[in-house]
Motif scaffolding. Structure first.
Motif, short mmCIF file in Angstrom:
data_model
loop_
_atom_site.label_atom_id
_atom_site.label_comp_id
_atom_site.label_asym_id
_atom_site.label_seq_id
_atom_site.Cartn_x
_atom_site.Cartn_y
_atom_site.Cartn_z
N THR A 13 0.89 -1.33 -0.05
CA THR A 13 0.07 -0.02 -0.11
C THR A 13 0.73 1.42 0.00
N TYR A 14 1.96 1.32 0.93
CA TYR A 14 3.04 2.45 0.81
C TYR A 14 3.49 2.38 -0.61
N GLU A 15 3.92 1.71 -1.33
CA GLU A 15 4.33 1.71 -2.79
C GLU A 15 3.43 2.39 -3.64
N TYR A 16 2.19 1.92 -3.60
CA TYR A 16 0.98 2.32 -4.66
C TYR A 16 0.92 3.77 -4.05
N ALA A 17 0.65 4.17 -2.53
CA ALA A 17 0.25 5.58 -2.35
C ALA A 17 1.62 6.39 -2.96
N LYS A 18 2.59 5.97 -2.62
CA LYS A 18 3.84 6.86 -3.06
C LYS A 18 3.63 7.14 -4.62
N VAL A 19 3.24 6.27 -5.44
CA VAL A 19 3.26 6.47 -6.99
C VAL A 19 1.86 7.61 -7.19
N VAL A 20 0.82 7.49 -6.41
CA VAL A 20 -0.12 8.43 -6.47
C VAL A 20 0.15 9.59 -6.11
N LEU A 21 0.77 9.71 -4.73
CA LEU A 21 1.27 11.05 -4.47
C LEU A 21 2.35 11.93 -5.20
N ASP A 22 3.09 10.89 -5.87
CA ASP A 22 4.00 11.71 -6.61
C ASP A 22 3.51 12.15 -7.82
N LEU A 23 2.56 11.57 -8.50
CA LEU A 23 1.95 12.33 -9.52
C LEU A 23 1.10 13.31 -9.29
#
Length: 425
Positions: free
Chosen positions: A318-328
């Motif tokens: 979930t952390y890795e997924y959230a990082k992608v979303v927040l980066d975008l």
């Protein structure tokens, strides 16, 4: 279940490797097929596949679209030199197929099999049973002759053994001496379908050459959440290519890679990277509801992405997924200086540990805290399920510590009301 299409090349290679082990009397499909792209070494290809120079060939694109014959994209009964020339004339070129423009990047080559009749077979998974379809009217016009298709229901808990006699009985008399061969093929094909975790498998058409059944055309979709179970059976070269005309961003590719790491489901499709509404929603059904609500309220053009995380993903995933979303989301402020809005929505989870997944999201928020403030971000949350009180409290505390505005609601709040709240600027 996440249904994802695979190339015809991989579908037929899998069929050749495994089908006969599910059939009492094998059908002898050899799987002579090669995949060609811009990096193909033709000399090496010919050396490794001597049948290419011995037989007349068929060639066509392999990029998850149908009606290739109707678009003039099937070459039939040519030698290797002619086939290579035909492919190279089209490789890397733009093509409009079914109203979608894309680039032709992959082709398959197979032997041209002499045959008289073409048949249709397909298997589809459904909630309460699977369906086997068969028709004497195979080929491009099967939809127009659907009234001639035989349908056999297979109970999920019972399996093919419960309907074996029904399969035999359903075979049309017109098959003549081939009735037993085709019935045997369909029974084995279903066992193969179930063992390999297909969601959909269509062979249209297949032909009979002597005592062999030869798949001429194939559409296949796998349940990609079974990759960790079936990787060896699927083969190390299996891939899930993007739909024709769709070019995946690095971020979408990253999420696909994460999705393949476990039985959980992680999805992300970028719609408008400059949009101000970012839905990070738990659950496939909830993701549709939240996206539809944003559109119904008049903000379709501002919806940045469509995606979901579900199936009790780990904290790290979930952390890795959230990082992608927040980066975008935080790459640049809105041109009109409007706040970026992150909606962490979802229904009431049955088994996903809300506190655990929110721990991953909190970790990502802490890393992107400064960037979130630079784009004037706001967070709206609605979630229920195991340990949701703890998860909501932790999330609220983390956002407040970062200085990012946040509204938090549990299952007492209407699921989509949080969307209308988030769209009040």
């Amino acid at each position: 279940m996440a249904q994802r299409g695979i190339r015809e090349y991989h579908g037929k290679r899998m069929l050749a490797r495994h089908l006969d082990s599910f059939i009492k009397q094998g059908v002898g499909y050899e799987g002579h097929i090669v995949l060609v792209d811009e990096n193909t070494d033709w000399k090496k290809l010919e050396k490794e596949n001597p049948w290419l120079k011995k037989e007349k060939l068929v060639a066509k694109p392999d990029q998850l679209f149908g009606k290739r014959g109707k678009h003039g994209l099937v070459l039939v009964n040519k030698n290797l030199a002619e086939t290579r020339k035909w492919i190279e004339e089209r490789l890397g070129k733009k093509q409009v197929v079914n109203g979608i423009e894309g680039t032709l990047t992959h082709f398959i080559i197979e032997p041209c099999v002499a045959h008289e009749a073409e048949y249709y077979a397909a298997i589809k998974s459904a909630a309460e049973c699977d369906y086997i379809y068969f028709s004497l009217e195979g080929g491009i016009n099967v939809e127009e002759n659907w009234d001639k298709v035989v349908t056999i229901k297979v109970p999920v808990l019972g399996g093919i053994e419960d309907v074996a006699a029904e399969v035999d009985k359903a075979m049309p008399a017109e098959l003549g001496k081939n009735r037993e061969l085709v019935a045997n093929f369909l029974r084995g094909l279903y066992c193969y379908f179930a063992a390999m975790h297909f969601a959909y498998l269509e062979i249209n058409p297949f032909a009979i050459a002597g005592k062999k059944i030869v798949p001429l055309d194939m559409v296949a979709k796998l349940d990609d959440t079974a990759e960790f179970l079936c990787a060896d059976m699927w083969g190390s070269d299996i891939e899930f290519p993007a739909a024709f005309g769709q070019n995946l961003s690095p971020e979408e590719i990253k999420i696909r890679e994460l999705d393949a790491l476990s039985g959980a489901s992680l999805k992300l499709t970028l719609l408008n990277p400059e949009g101000i509404i970012w839905n990070m929603v738990a659950g496939g059904g909830a993701s549709v509801i939240y996206a539809d609500t944003v559109c119904d309220l008049g903000y379709a053009k501002e919806l940045a992405m469509y995606g979901e995380y579900s199936g009790n993903p780990s904290t790290s995933l979930t952390y890795e997924y959230a990082k992608v979303v927040l980066d975008l989301m935080t790459r640049k402020p809105d041109k009109k200086k409007r706040p970026k809005t992150l909606i962490l929505g979802g229904g009431i989870a049955n088994f996903t540990d809300v506190a655990k997944t929110f721990t991953g999201i909190i970790k990502a928020l802490n890393e992107y805290g400064d960037k979130l403030k630079k784009v004037n971000a706001r967070i709206f949350v609605r979630r229920g399920g195991p340990n949701y009180q703890e998860g909501l409290a932790n999330l609220k505390a983390a956002a407040e510590k970062l200085g990012v505005p946040i509204e938090v609601h549990g299952p007492e709040y209407h699921m989509t009301r949080v969307v209308s709240d988030a769209l009040k600027f």
